[in-house]
Design a protein around this motif. Structure first.
Motif, PDB file in Angstrom:
ATOM      1  N   SER A  75       0.706  -1.395  -0.129  1.00 16.50           N
ATOM      2  CA  SER A  75       0.002  -0.104   0.171  1.00 16.50           C
ATOM      3  C   SER A  75       1.072   1.256   0.072  1.00 16.50           C
ATOM      4  O   SER A  75       0.531   2.317  -0.897  1.00 16.50           O
ATOM      5  N   LEU A  76       1.930   1.215   0.814  1.00 14.71           N
ATOM      6  CA  LEU A  76       2.724   2.423   0.894  1.00 14.71           C
ATOM      7  C   LEU A  76       3.316   2.643  -0.447  1.00 14.71           C
ATOM      8  O   LEU A  76       3.596   3.738  -0.909  1.00 14.71           O
ATOM      9  N   ASN A  77       4.150   1.571  -1.017  1.00 15.31           N
ATOM     10  CA  ASN A  77       4.835   1.674  -2.239  1.00 15.31           C
ATOM     11  C   ASN A  77       3.716   2.140  -3.553  1.00 15.31           C
ATOM     12  O   ASN A  77       3.951   3.187  -4.081  1.00 15.31           O
ATOM     13  N   ASP A  78       2.470   1.661  -3.482  1.00 17.73           N
ATOM     14  CA  ASP A  78       1.600   2.297  -4.580  1.00 17.73           C
ATOM     15  C   ASP A  78       1.418   3.553  -4.239  1.00 17.73           C
ATOM     16  O   ASP A  78       1.395   4.313  -5.427  1.00 17.73           O
ATOM     17  N   MET A  79       1.165   4.036  -2.969  1.00 22.17           N
ATOM     18  CA  MET A  79       0.856   5.388  -2.838  1.00 22.17           C
ATOM     19  C   MET A  79       1.867   6.362  -3.008  1.00 22.17           C
ATOM     20  O   MET A  79       1.738   7.310  -3.795  1.00 22.17           O
ATOM     21  N   PHE A  80       3.188   5.887  -2.730  1.00 22.64           N
ATOM     22  CA  PHE A  80       4.173   6.739  -3.005  1.00 22.64           C
ATOM     23  C   PHE A  80       4.606   6.923  -4.357  1.00 22.64           C
ATOM     24  O   PHE A  80       5.071   8.118  -5.044  1.00 22.64           O
ATOM     25  N   VAL A  81       4.315   5.876  -5.096  1.00 24.32           N
ATOM     26  CA  VAL A  81       4.791   5.810  -6.523  1.00 24.32           C
ATOM     27  C   VAL A  81       3.881   7.062  -7.116  1.00 24.32           C
ATOM     28  O   VAL A  81       4.104   7.675  -8.104  1.00 24.32           O
ATOM     29  N   ARG A  82       2.458   6.799  -6.820  1.00 30.37           N
ATOM     30  CA  ARG A  82       1.587   7.742  -7.199  1.00 30.37           C
ATOM     31  C   ARG A  82       1.849   9.110  -7.100  1.00 30.37           C
ATOM     32  O   ARG A  82       1.661  10.316  -7.491  1.00 30.37           O
ATOM     33  N   THR A  83       2.264   9.174  -5.636  1.00 27.92           N
ATOM     34  CA  THR A  83       2.316  10.497  -5.071  1.00 27.92           C
ATOM     35  C   THR A  83       3.848  11.299  -5.677  1.00 27.92           C
ATOM     36  O   THR A  83       3.725  12.664  -5.917  1.00 27.92           O
ATOM     37  N   TYR A  84       4.907  10.539  -5.500  1.00 28.19           N
ATOM     38  CA  TYR A  84       6.187  11.155  -5.574  1.00 28.19           C
ATOM     39  C   TYR A  84       6.841  10.674  -6.995  1.00 28.19           C
ATOM     40  O   TYR A  84       7.957  11.167  -6.834  1.00 28.19           O
ATOM     41  N   GLY A  85       6.217   9.705  -7.517  1.00 27.43           N
ATOM     42  CA  GLY A  85       6.762   9.285  -8.769  1.00 27.43           C
ATOM     43  C   GLY A  85       8.119   8.803  -8.618  1.00 27.43           C
ATOM     44  O   GLY A  85       8.871   8.042  -7.743  1.00 27.43           O
ATOM     45  N   MET A  86       9.131   9.133  -9.651  1.00 23.66           N
ATOM     46  CA  MET A  86      10.447   8.649  -9.761  1.00 23.66           C
ATOM     47  C   MET A  86      11.556   9.103  -8.516  1.00 23.66           C
ATOM     48  O   MET A  86      12.111   8.211  -8.038  1.00 23.66           O
ATOM     49  N   LEU A  87      11.061  10.315  -7.682  1.00 25.58           N
ATOM     50  CA  LEU A  87      11.485  10.624  -6.619  1.00 25.58           C
ATOM     51  C   LEU A  87      11.537   9.806  -5.365  1.00 25.58           C
ATOM     52  O   LEU A  87      12.352   9.391  -4.713  1.00 25.58           O
ATOM     53  N   TYR A  88      10.348   9.119  -5.384  1.00 26.47           N
ATOM     54  CA  TYR A  88      10.306   7.990  -4.596  1.00 26.47           C
ATOM     55  C   TYR A  88      11.104   6.748  -4.587  1.00 26.47           C
ATOM     56  O   TYR A  88      11.789   6.398  -4.043  1.00 26.47           O
ATOM     57  N   MET A  89      10.828   6.517  -5.981  1.00 27.37           N
ATOM     58  CA  MET A  89      11.557   5.068  -6.608  1.00 27.37           C
ATOM     59  C   MET A  89      13.130   5.341  -6.373  1.00 27.37           C
ATOM     60  O   MET A  89      13.774   4.139  -5.996  1.00 27.37           O
ATOM     61  N   GLN A  90      13.689   6.389  -6.709  1.00 29.67           N
ATOM     62  CA  GLN A  90      15.000   6.638  -6.090  1.00 29.67           C
ATOM     63  C   GLN A  90      15.469   6.387  -4.703  1.00 29.67           C
ATOM     64  O   GLN A  90      16.640   6.446  -4.423  1.00 29.67           O
ATOM     65  N   ASN A  91      14.380   6.452  -3.977  1.00 31.68           N
ATOM     66  CA  ASN A  91      14.765   6.400  -2.474  1.00 31.68           C
ATOM     67  C   ASN A  91      13.961   5.364  -1.890  1.00 31.68           C
ATOM     68  O   ASN A  91      14.040   5.529  -0.462  1.00 31.68           O
ATOM     69  N   SER A  92      13.354   4.759  -2.778  1.00 33.30           N
ATOM     70  CA  SER A  92      12.340   3.495  -2.054  1.00 33.30           C
ATOM     71  C   SER A  92      13.196   2.547  -1.053  1.00 33.30           C
ATOM     72  O   SER A  92      12.584   2.110  -0.094  1.00 33.30           O
ATOM     73  N   GLU A  93      14.539   2.478  -1.076  1.00 28.44           N
ATOM     74  CA  GLU A  93      14.985   1.499  -0.299  1.00 28.44           C
ATOM     75  C   GLU A  93      15.139   1.840   1.345  1.00 28.44           C
ATOM     76  O   GLU A  93      15.119   0.952   2.289  1.00 28.44           O
ATOM     77  N   VAL A  94      14.908   3.345   1.630  1.00 31.67           N
ATOM     78  CA  VAL A  94      14.747   3.748   2.957  1.00 31.67           C
ATOM     79  C   VAL A  94      13.559   3.031   3.608  1.00 31.67           C
ATOM     80  O   VAL A  94      13.313   2.632   4.633  1.00 31.67           O
ATOM     81  N   PHE A  95      12.380   2.946   2.513  1.00 32.76           N
ATOM     82  CA  PHE A  95      11.198   2.352   3.020  1.00 32.76           C
ATOM     83  C   PHE A  95      10.903   0.781   3.121  1.00 32.76           C
ATOM     84  O   PHE A  95      10.400   0.358   3.895  1.00 32.76           O
ATOM     85  N   GLN A  96      11.688   0.377   2.051  1.00 27.49           N
ATOM     86  CA  GLN A  96      11.926  -1.083   2.212  1.00 27.49           C
ATOM     87  C   GLN A  96      12.476  -1.586   3.238  1.00 27.49           C
ATOM     88  O   GLN A  96      12.019  -2.594   3.878  1.00 27.49           O
TER      89      GLN A  96
END
Length: 555
Positions: A119-140
């Motif tokens: 759920s967090l991944n889906d929301m943040f991809v929609r909200t922050y796009g590439m910016l989130y994906m470049q920093n997604s390991e922090v949340f993972q």
């Protein structure tokens, strides 16, 4: 008298003496016993057609009998097997309760974490796009550590959550200040301001309380189900002592030897035999009941303020709210950091040309209900807890009740309504001795089982200790205190990262309040005057408003 008359009388008198039973009644047939014995699967070659003298018997009364030595040995072994099966069958309910509920809770919690991460991944991809994906390991990494904690890893929850927010601050700080280059040392200095500046508002503190106590309760509860399962499985596999086996044989199969295969033991007679054979198991009851009480207390916490489902389901929204707080207060936060850590070096021209509004986008929209992940394991935590509470209550006093449950079985005893026509250990008649109390020490005068009360069963004592340790851990979890579970068989209880309730009162709902931004030093206003920062501030306000709208929809 002629000598030949005396010679005839003497043998006749010897014949009469050698057949005392036959002088009164005809020797009884063993036909009924043969039928019952054969039904057990034994060879009929072992059994005589009529009663024989019973001097060879070692357990049953040494009177005229249908049992040979081989029969007594085989029936003795049969009584042992039947007793072991009776205990296992009688404890079936409590064993299946812990086995099935452990599986269900474990499946629920694991799926809950998976759903929350998705759920967090889906929301943040929609909200922050590439910016989130470049920093997604922090949340993972956050979810990886939460899963590792739940599965028994040596994770300090508070330190792990503090580290998450510190890492997030470092990443965010770089993103809201793209015109500067930050070294590793500088970013380490930035992270030290996490507690002082509260860049994410009050979200980290509140979320830490909620996450810590919910995960402590969930993990400890599942560990409790594990211990209950293991103890129940172990205790239900009994190893009767020689004295118990003799008593079982005498109760269950000596009626066969007396030619009474259909006569069942007297109820009170059965109780004394079972209380003697299961004396050590009864001693488990006190600690078992305390363990069940502690499990019920933690279950109530799971239903209320420590509900991990209510924590994990909206965690994506809460973390997003924290990010909004950081964006909204970015000017003040940056100014304070520059004041404390020093003015950073400008970034190369290419990087400084990027402004914050280009880094953060506004592609933020709420989920449709059908897009949200389904409830974990097809159920809810409330339903699971309601079910297990009822089952746990029924499992109290299960070990001291074993003799009564077994002796209530109509396939075992004659029942309480047939006290005159039952087997009392010697004949078909009423059983007169009094019933012993529960536990090892009360068997000192047990008339049926030879019990050494000076030698408690080591194996049962180990289970008592395991329950005692688990009960202490459950009490800690009830109070919100962390417990180490590096090894579920570890008998040393220890406290871990700290309390799940940092306030005097544990809040039962999420109530997040954005803190006021710290005052900004007038001498540092040059950072706040850039056009990029003004644009960022407007964007932050827009995103914050959008988030509030989402929260209302979610509620």
């Amino acid at each position: 008298m002629p000598s030949w008359i005396g010679a005839v009388i003497l043998p006749l008198s010897g014949l009469l003496l050698s057949l005392p039973a036959g002088a009164d009644v005809k020797a009884r047939s063993c036909g009924e016993v043969r039928q019952a014995y054969g039904a057990k699967g034994f060879s009929l070659a072992d059994i005589p057609y009529q009663e024989i003298a019973g001097e060879h018997l070692r357990i049953c009364p040494q009177e005229y009998t249908c049992c040979t030595t081989e029969m007594e040995d085989k029936l003795s072994q049969q009584s042992k097997l039947e007793f072991e099966n009776l205990v296992e069958e009688t404890s079936h309910f409590v064993r299946t309760t812990f086995v099935s509920r452990h599986k269900k809770f474990d499946e629920f919690f694991r799926e809950l974490l998976e759903n929350a991460e998705k759920s967090l991944n889906d929301m943040f991809v929609r909200t922050y796009g590439m910016l989130y994906m470049q920093n997604s390991e922090v949340f993972q990494d956050l979810f990886t550590e939460l899963k590792r904690y739940y599965t028994g890893g040596n994770v300090n929850l508070e330190e792990m959550l503090n580290d998450f927010w510190a890492r997030l601050l470092e990443r965010m700080f770089q993103l809201i200040n793209p015109q500067y280059h930050f070294s590793e040392d500088y970013l380490e200095c930035v992270s030290k301001y996490t507690d002082q500046l509260k860049p994410f508002g009050d979200v980290p503190r509140k979320l830490k309380i909620q996450v810590t106590r919910a995960f402590i309760a969930a993990r400890t509860f599942v560990q409790g189900l594990t211990v209950g399962r293991e103890v129940a499985n172990r205790v239900s596999k009994v190893s009767p002592t020689p004295g118990c086996i003799r008593a079982l044989m005498k109760m269950l199969y000596c009626p066969y030897c007396r030619g009474l295969p259909t006569v069942r033991p007297c109820n009170n007679y059965c109780l004394n035999v079972m209380k003697g054979c299961l004396a050590n198991q009864a001693d488990l009851d006190t600690e078992w009941n305390l363990f069940i009480d502690a499990m019920l207390l933690v279950a109530e916490r799971l239903e209320g303020p420590f509900n991990i489902e209510s924590v994990m389901d909206p965690i994506d929204v809460k973390i997003s709210e924290a990010i909004m707080n950081m964006q909204e207060n970015s000017m003040q936060v940056s100014a304070k950091v520059f004041q404390g850590c020093g003015q950073p070096k400008p970034a190369p021209a290419l990087r400084s040309a990027r402004s914050a509004p280009e880094n953060f986008n506004t592609r933020f929209r709420p989920y449709n209900p059908e897009e949200r992940p389904t409830t974990a394991a097809g159920t809810s935590l409330d339903r699971l807890v309601t079910d297990i509470k009822e089952k746990l209550k029924l499992s109290k006093k299960v070990w001291s009740a074993l003799p009564y449950t077994i002796c209530k079985d109509e396939s075992v005893t004659a029942g309480t309504s047939n006290e005159e026509q039952c087997w009392n250990g010697h004949s078909k008649a009423r059983y007169l001795p009094e019933i012993m109390n529960d536990g090892l020490t009360n068997q000192i005068n047990n008339p049926e089982v030879d019990v050494d009360i000076t030698r408690p069963d080591t194996f049962i004592r180990q289970q008592i200790m395991a329950l005692r340790v688990m009960t202490n851990k459950l009490k800690n979890a009830y109070n919100g205190n962390d417990v180490n579970f590096q090894d579920t068989s570890d008998e040393s209880s220890g406290s871990g990262s700290g309390s799940g309730c940092m306030d005097d009162v544990c809040p039962t709902e999420f109530e997040f309040v954005t803190t006021e931004a710290p005052a900004v030093d007038p001498d540092r206003r040059e950072v706040d005057s850039s056009a990029a920062q003004r644009g960022h501030s407007l964007l932050s306000w827009s995103l914050a408003c959008t988030l509030l709208a989402l929260q209302r929809l979610c509620r």
